[in-house]
Scaffold this active site. Structure first.
Site, short mmCIF file in Angstrom:
data_model
loop_
_atom_site.label_atom_id
_atom_site.label_comp_id
_atom_site.label_asym_id
_atom_site.label_seq_id
_atom_site.Cartn_x
_atom_site.Cartn_y
_atom_site.Cartn_z
N ASN A 9 0.92 -1.08 -0.04
CA ASN A 9 0.07 0.05 0.24
C ASN A 9 1.04 1.40 0.02
OD1 ASN A 9 -1.83 2.04 0.48
ND2 ASN A 9 -2.43 1.34 2.66
N LYS A 11 0.09 4.15 -0.38
CA LYS A 11 -0.41 5.58 0.19
C LYS A 11 -0.21 6.68 -0.81
CE LYS A 11 -0.18 3.15 4.48
NZ LYS A 11 -0.13 3.40 6.28
N HIS A 95 -9.45 1.18 4.39
CA HIS A 95 -8.26 1.46 5.20
C HIS A 95 -8.63 2.41 6.59
CE1 HIS A 95 -4.18 2.56 6.15
NE2 HIS A 95 -3.92 1.69 5.55
N GLU A 97 -7.08 4.63 7.47
CA GLU A 97 -6.76 6.21 7.18
C GLU A 97 -8.02 7.02 6.52
OE1 GLU A 97 -3.21 5.79 5.37
OE2 GLU A 97 -2.10 5.07 7.04
N GLU A 167 -5.74 -4.96 10.39
CA GLU A 167 -4.69 -3.93 10.71
C GLU A 167 -4.95 -3.19 11.94
OE1 GLU A 167 -2.65 -2.65 6.78
OE2 GLU A 167 -4.45 -1.49 6.93
N GLY A 173 2.27 2.33 10.65
CA GLY A 173 3.10 3.27 10.34
C GLY A 173 3.68 3.78 11.78
N SER A 212 3.06 -2.03 10.32
CA SER A 212 4.64 -2.02 10.58
C SER A 212 5.26 -3.46 10.26
CB SER A 212 5.10 -1.68 12.03
OG SER A 212 4.47 -0.25 12.08
P1 PGA Z 1 2.76 0.36 7.50
O1 PGA Z 1 1.08 0.42 6.93
O2 PGA Z 1 3.45 -1.07 7.10
O3 PGA Z 1 3.50 1.57 7.35
O4 PGA Z 1 2.31 0.17 8.97
C1 PGA Z 1 0.30 -0.52 6.73
C2 PGA Z 1 -0.98 -0.02 6.15
O5 PGA Z 1 -1.37 1.22 6.63
O6 PGA Z 1 -1.52 -0.77 5.31
#
Ligand code: PGA
Length: 249
Positions: A9, A11, A95, A97, A167, A173, A212
């Site tokens: 992803n 983003k 997601h 976000e 997640e 993140g 992460s």
């Molecule tokens: P990350 O993001 O691996 O940077 O924690 C995962 C995601 O948001 O899908």
């Protein structure tokens, strides 16, 4: 036996130059990935570039969101047909976000899952709890609510064409990964929720972990019985790291 799936992803991180370097780098190492299905989810302006670079390769393409409408006056939005027009077969839906920054409710997410399925796109349907929800012992209640909203909308049969991504929001993140045991416990719980509706579908539905995941922890996470791969943010932006996660499957 469920196939391992590793999805990147990206983003809102891309330029023509970085997309070129990243995709060329992934393609160079992809022949060493024996087991995993590999997907990259690009921002809409770069779908065409990835499509062209990845043509005739085993790299699969996805988008990061979609609008439920087929076309019309929806400034700034992207439809399932537009996504498919660029050879993408997957789309991230719900997601955290999108849920937290753009007000996507369970109902909106369920409608997007339906729109993806109705248009032959495979949704990467994201669920997960906030830190305070975990700390107050509400993880299972939250994922139950999120999963049930989608089952109520599209039915359990539709999970034959859905990839679930668990997640935990506190792990996205942040560099804080769920321990393999924490992740496995929640994945097993999610599978049991699906099994309450259909035992066979529960066994075949891929449930990816996200938050992460990186080359150092991927193998241990993916080795867990109910973890079928990963949805990777930060570590998907470097070909070497992403490929190393893909090989962990
Ligand atoms: P990350 O993001 O691996 O940077 O924690 C995962 C995601 O948001 O899908």
């Amino acid at each position: 036996m469920r196939q391992t799936i590793v999805a990147g992803n990206w983003k809102m991180n891309a330029s023509k130059e970085t997309v070129n370097t990243l995709v060329v780098g992934i393609l160079e190492g992809l022949h060493n990935v024996k087991n995993a299905k590999v997907i990259v989810c690009a921002s809409s302006p770069y779908l065409s570039q990835v499509e062209a670079l990845a043509v005739h390769s085993q790299l699969n393409l996805g988008a990061q969101d979609l609008n439920v409408n087929a076309s019309g006056a929806f400034t700034g939005e992207i439809s399932a047909d537009m996504i498919k027009d660029f050879g993408a077969e997957y789309v991230i839906v719900g997601h955290s976000e999108r849920r937290s920054l753009y007000g996507e409710t369970d109902e909106i997410v369920a409608n997007k899952v339906k729109a993806a399925l109705d248009n032959d796109l495979t949704p990467l349907f994201c669920i997960g709890e906030l830190l305070e929800e975990r700390e107050s012992g509400n993880t299972e209640a939250v994922v139950t609510r999120q999963i049930n909203a989608v089952i109520a909308k599209v039915g359990i049969e539709a999970f034959k064409n859905i990839i679930v991504a668990y997640e935990p929001v506190w792990a996205i993140g942040t560099g804080v990964t769920a321990t393999p045991q924490q992740a496995q416990d929640t994945h097993a719980f999610i599978r049991s929720l699906l099994a309450e509706n259909d035992a066979d579908i529960a066994q075949t539905t891929p449930i990816l972990y996200g938050g992460s995941m990186n080359p150092a922890n991927a193998e241990e996470l993916i080795a867990c019985e109910d973890i079928d791969g990963g949805l990777i943010g930060g570590a998907s932006l470097k070909a070497e790291d992403f490929l190393s996660i893909c090989k962990a499957g």
